[in-house]
Design an enzyme around this catalytic site. Structure first.
Site, PDB file in Angstrom:
ATOM      1  N   ARG A 116     119.866 -21.043  72.354  1.00  8.63           N
ATOM      2  CA  ARG A 116     119.544 -22.380  71.863  1.00  8.63           C
ATOM      3  C   ARG A 116     120.529 -23.349  72.524  1.00  8.63           C
ATOM      4  NH1 ARG A 116     115.223 -20.913  70.523  1.00  8.63           N
ATOM      5  NH2 ARG A 116     114.266 -20.988  68.464  1.00  8.63           N
TER       6      ARG A 116
ATOM      7  N   GLU B 239     117.315 -31.546  73.340  1.00 10.49           N
ATOM      8  CA  GLU B 239     116.128 -30.966  73.943  1.00 10.49           C
ATOM      9  C   GLU B 239     114.921 -31.804  73.565  1.00 10.49           C
ATOM     10  OE1 GLU B 239     114.111 -26.763  73.478  1.00 10.49           O
ATOM     11  OE2 GLU B 239     116.175 -26.573  74.213  1.00 10.49           O
TER      12      GLU B 239
ATOM     13  N   HIS C 218     112.516 -24.755  78.257  1.00 12.60           N
ATOM     14  CA  HIS C 218     112.382 -23.850  77.107  1.00 12.60           C
ATOM     15  C   HIS C 218     111.125 -22.970  77.231  1.00 12.60           C
ATOM     16  CE1 HIS C 218     113.553 -23.389  72.583  1.00 12.60           C
ATOM     17  NE2 HIS C 218     113.084 -22.266  73.086  1.00 12.60           N
TER      18      HIS C 218
HETATM   19  C1  GLV Z   1     111.734 -19.667  70.922  1.00 14.76           C
HETATM   20  O1  GLV Z   1     112.639 -20.282  71.364  1.00 14.76           O
HETATM   21  C2  GLV Z   1     111.813 -18.838  69.765  1.00 14.76           C
HETATM   22  O2  GLV Z   1     112.811 -18.878  69.037  1.00 14.76           O
HETATM   23  O3  GLV Z   1     110.844 -18.116  69.518  1.00 14.76           O
END
Ligand code: GLV
Length: 337
Positions: free
Chosen positions: A251, A280, A299
């Site tokens: 993250r 983000e 992402h």
């Molecule tokens: C994506 O980032 C997830 O946590 O599934």
């Protein structure tokens, strides 16, 4: 812009409850909900803004949320009938689970299904950063390839290097598994030592600082919580080898963006490859984009056709269970007790 978007109500049967789905999900997921609930589906691709979200969830018993949708007490209070928030992700740092707990609302996620796909992505970024793949592909596309240059785009060897994995849960272990083919030494750091995984994967448990000092590649694979925020900052970047590559598929806030920007501008480490950023999305004017030692992708770790389809299926299966009055299979650990 989202202001012009309207929520679709696919069916309106007054005898059925209604759920809010924060983006159109694959039909293989939504099909499980048809016949159990009216579906209010936000059309996307941008998330609903705050006012749209609050209006959208009103009167709903369930919300299927994405990582972009902040699920806090205000959203929960916007619908008195709320029973469940089904996050279509394994991570759930976008959901205030304490607020959910206080209100008796369940929270579910989609564990397991995206482990291998996310580990593939960590490896794709690792290789791309080690060998300057996006930068050199862009160079060739722009017509700059004039000859075989002896000293251009020189990367770092992956084979035989040391891989440090911070966060040794499912995804971290799947990253380690892939290292076997590259003859790597594997170090890991985790809140708890996992001797069974160490044995199975040939990994060595080390302190955070040892991991940073000795790794050629540092892969961040922990979940986001109070203790992982800014796991990588000025001090940590200073500990890393100048030849090291940092890969973040966890993250964004796990890394202090200001510290990373400074470190990459001054070439403190060799490269950074980021699937996630803080904030983000990272605004396109951010100085990190201007650096040739940084790769940023939007992402995408779980972004394959099959995995996203399975994530939708699992999230909708969780929702369907609640609609049938059953316990959903994937209640998050904090609320599972
Ligand atoms: C994506 O980032 C997830 O946590 O599934």
């Amino acid at each position: 812009m989202t202001t012009t978007q309207k929520t679709q109500t696919v069916s309106t049967n007054p005898t059925m409850p209604t759920v809010f789905v924060c983006r159109p999900l694959p039909e293989r997921g939504l099909a499980q909900l048809r016949g159990l609930a009216n579906l209010k589906i936000w059309p996307g691709p941008l998330p609903p803004d705050r006012a749209q979200l609050l209006a959208g969830v009103a009167g709903c018993v369930g919300i299927a949320s994405l990582v972009t949708d902040r699920m806090d007490g205000e959203v929960m209070d916007a619908t008195a009938t709320l029973k469940v928030i089904c996050n279509v992700a394994v991570g759930y740092d976008n959901v205030d689970w304490r607020a959910a707990k206080a209100r008796g609302v369940l929270v579910t996620n989609t564990p397991g299904v995206l482990t291998e796909t996310s580990a593939d992505m960590a490896w794709a970024l690792l290789m791309a950063a080690a060998r300057h793949i996006p930068q050199s592909a862009e160079f060739a596309r722009a017509g700059n390839w004039k000859t075989w240059e002896f000293d251009k785009f020189l990367g770092r060897d992956v084979y035989g290097a040391t891989l440090g994995i911070a966060g040794f849960g499912r995804i971290g272990q799947a990253v380690a598994k892939r290292a076997a083919g590259f003859g790597m030494r594997i170090l890991y750091h985790n809140r708890n030592r996992n001797e069974a995984a160490e044995l199975a994967l040939g990994a060595q448990f080390v302190s955070k600082d040892e991991l940073l000092r000795h790794s050629d590649f540092v892969s961040l694979n922990m979940s986001m919580n109070e203790s992982s925020r800014h796991f990588i900052g000025v001090r940590e970047l200073a500990l890393m080898k100048p030849t090291a590559v940092l890969i973040n598929t966890a993250r964004g806030p796990v890394v202090d963006t200001a510290a990373l920007t400074e470190a990459m501008q001054t070439r403190r480490i060799f490269a950074a490859a980021l699937d996630v950023t803080d904030p983000e999305p990272l605004p396109y004017t951010h100085p990190l984009y201007a650096l040739d030692n940084v790769i940023i992708v939007p992402h995408l770790a779980s972004a394959t056709v099959d995995t996203r389809g399975r994530m939708a299926e699992i999230a909708c299966a969780n929702m369907a269970a609640v609609l049938r009055g059953e316990r959903p299979p994937n209640v998050i650990a904090e609320l599972a007790g």
